[in-house]
Design an enzyme around this catalytic site. Structure first.
Site, PDB file in Angstrom:
ATOM      1  N   ALA A 183       9.863  -2.483   4.533  1.00 30.17           N
ATOM      2  CA  ALA A 183      11.053  -1.896   5.453  1.00 30.17           C
ATOM      3  C   ALA A 183      10.755  -2.364   6.812  1.00 30.17           C
ATOM      4  O   ALA A 183      11.828  -2.547   7.548  1.00 30.17           O
ATOM      5  CB  ALA A 183      11.223  -0.463   5.130  1.00 30.17           C
ATOM      6  N   ASP A 217      12.640   4.316   3.863  1.00 29.32           N
ATOM      7  CA  ASP A 217      11.681   3.524   4.341  1.00 29.32           C
ATOM      8  C   ASP A 217      12.416   2.757   5.506  1.00 29.32           C
ATOM      9  O   ASP A 217      11.771   2.709   6.649  1.00 29.32           O
ATOM     10  CB  ASP A 217      11.229   2.399   3.266  1.00 29.32           C
ATOM     11  CG  ASP A 217      10.198   2.914   2.266  1.00 29.32           C
ATOM     12  OD1 ASP A 217       9.967   3.982   2.263  1.00 29.32           O
ATOM     13  OD2 ASP A 217       9.580   2.289   1.849  1.00 29.32           O
ATOM     14  N   ALA A 272       0.821  -1.271   0.009  1.00 24.71           N
ATOM     15  CA  ALA A 272       0.129  -0.092   0.099  1.00 24.71           C
ATOM     16  C   ALA A 272       0.670   1.146   0.024  1.00 24.71           C
ATOM     17  O   ALA A 272       0.560   2.388  -0.237  1.00 24.71           O
ATOM     18  CB  ALA A 272      -0.755   0.092   1.332  1.00 24.71           C
ATOM     19  N   GLY A 273       2.167   1.062   0.048  1.00 27.20           N
ATOM     20  CA  GLY A 273       2.999   2.279   0.199  1.00 27.20           C
ATOM     21  C   GLY A 273       3.191   2.554   1.988  1.00 27.20           C
ATOM     22  O   GLY A 273       3.631   3.766   1.842  1.00 27.20           O
ATOM     23  N   GLY A 287       5.264   1.100   3.815  1.00 29.06           N
ATOM     24  CA  GLY A 287       6.430   0.599   4.390  1.00 29.06           C
ATOM     25  C   GLY A 287       6.444  -0.760   4.979  1.00 29.06           C
ATOM     26  O   GLY A 287       7.286  -0.999   5.824  1.00 29.06           O
TER      27      GLY A 287
HETATM   28  O1  PMV Z   1       6.149   2.273  -1.814  1.00 28.90           O
HETATM   29  P1  PMV Z   1       7.409   2.462  -0.614  1.00 28.90           P
HETATM   30  O2  PMV Z   1       6.523   2.535   0.720  1.00 28.90           O
HETATM   31  O3  PMV Z   1       8.144   1.299  -0.487  1.00 28.90           O
HETATM   32  O4  PMV Z   1       7.963   3.842  -0.696  1.00 28.90           O
HETATM   33  C1  PMV Z   1       8.755   4.032  -1.763  1.00 28.90           C
HETATM   34  C2  PMV Z   1       9.374   5.426  -1.664  1.00 28.90           C
HETATM   35  C3  PMV Z   1      10.362   5.594  -3.067  1.00 28.90           C
HETATM   36  O5  PMV Z   1      10.961   6.878  -2.783  1.00 28.90           O
HETATM   37  C4  PMV Z   1       9.349   5.704  -4.331  1.00 28.90           C
HETATM   38  C5  PMV Z   1      11.623   4.817  -3.070  1.00 28.90           C
HETATM   39  C6  PMV Z   1      12.418   5.018  -2.047  1.00 28.90           C
HETATM   40  O6  PMV Z   1      13.590   3.898  -1.867  1.00 28.90           O
HETATM   41  O7  PMV Z   1      12.904   5.904  -1.860  1.00 28.90           O
END
Ligand code: PMV
Length: 303
Positions: free
Chosen positions: A94, A136, A88-89, A91
């Site tokens: 991570a 992340d 979903a974004g 993290g």
């Molecule tokens: O989608 P996520 O939660 O993994 O966020 C990625 C963030 C980016 O800037 C697109 C990639 C990064 O490594 O910074």
């Protein structure tokens, strides 16, 4: 080995600056109150037990993380319990990296420093996508609100917010791949560097202004920064029709500004709102899964 051993790490939102942060520009991120927990025990390994389907990457993660802390992965099984929606974004990958590292370090009778967690976490993040900035794993490890610039080591400046920022998180319907979004942008950047570098510079300006707004609690100005950042992310080609719909719906419901968060191309949208519960209720009535969080509140609680 001290088994079983547990580790926990939190999810995150990138408030401003995702994607450009991969190219050396600053970004703002904050830890969330929710996260995931990993318990490592002895067994036929390396193996992962999780409610979320694993395509083999989590297993590789356990294997590499064990090696990083000096353990033999063939005797280790990791059980994952997550409160974070995958893809979903927010993290989740991570948080998984940091929680696995913490559990394994405990199993090895060690405690990793924050610098070690950040360096290892960034290395492990490369299992999930090719050009990780490291933001992340930093958010998963720190759990606070901070300004980040990639590097070895990264530049991390904690932001002490005068007031918590009220945020609505609207979850996209389908999980998507950060790797695909980051890889696609890399190909476009290679084809048209000057245009992309200009857009990254514009994002950097928005991030710096947004950081000042967040610190003093000017949520109307922060909302405008969200809208400006979303416009630039669209120009970079990392938005998607589903994201645009959620952004419009949040703004129509009274949000002061809304944008994608994280990799984009679907996934979650975040909105700043003076009345976040009202915005969330309107989105929920449309069938959208939402969360209301307060950024900066976690630091107060931890202090
Ligand atoms: O989608 P996520 O939660 O993994 O966020 C990625 C963030 C980016 O800037 C697109 C990639 C990064 O490594 O910074």
């Amino acid at each position: 080995m001290n088994l079983p051993a547990r580790g926990r790490a939190v999810g995150k939102v990138i408030l401003l600056g995702e994607h450009a942060v991969v190219y050396g520009r600053p970004a703002l991120a904050a830890g969330l109150g929710i996260g995931l927990e990993v318990e490592v025990r002895e067994g036929q390994g390396p193996a992962v037990e999780s409610d979320v389907t694993d395509d083999g990457r989590a297993r590789r993660l356990v294997e590499e993380a064990a090696t990083l802390v000096g353990l033999d992965p063939s005797r280790l099984v990791a059980r994952v319990r997550s409160e974070l929606p995958a893809g979903a974004g927010l993290g989740s990958s991570a948080a998984l990296s940091i929680a696995v590292l913490r559990a394994l370090a405990r199993a090895a009778g060690r405690r990793l420093s924050t610098d070690e967690e950040l360096a290892h976490g960034r290395r492990l993040e490369a299992i999930f996508h090719g050009h990780p900035s490291g933001i992340d794993p930093a958010a998963a490890a720190l759990g606070t609100c901070f300004r980040f610039v990639r590097g070895e080591p990264p530049e991390i400046r904690p932001l002490r917010l005068l007031w918590p920022v009220p945020l609505v998180i609207a979850l996209g319907e389908r999980p998507r791949s950060t790797g695909v979004a980051v890889g696609g942008l890399r190909a476009r950047w290679e084809g048209e560097r000057a245009r992309h570098e200009r857009l990254f510079d514009e994002i950097a300006t928005v991030v710096e202004a947004g950081a000042r707004d967040a610190v003093v609690g000017d949520i109307a100005a922060l909302g405008r920064a969200f809208t400006a950042n979303q416009c630039l992310l669209r120009a970079l080609g990392v938005s998607a029709p589903a994201v645009e719909e959620l952004v419009e719906a949040a703004e129509a419901a009274g949000a002061l500004g809304a944008k994608l968060t994280g990799g984009g191309a679907g996934g979650a949208v975040i909105a700043v709102a003076a009345e976040p519960e009202r915005v969330a209720a309107t989105l929920r009535a449309r069938g959208v899964r939402t969360m209301v969080v307060e950024i900066g509140a976690a630091e107060e609680a931890a202090a």
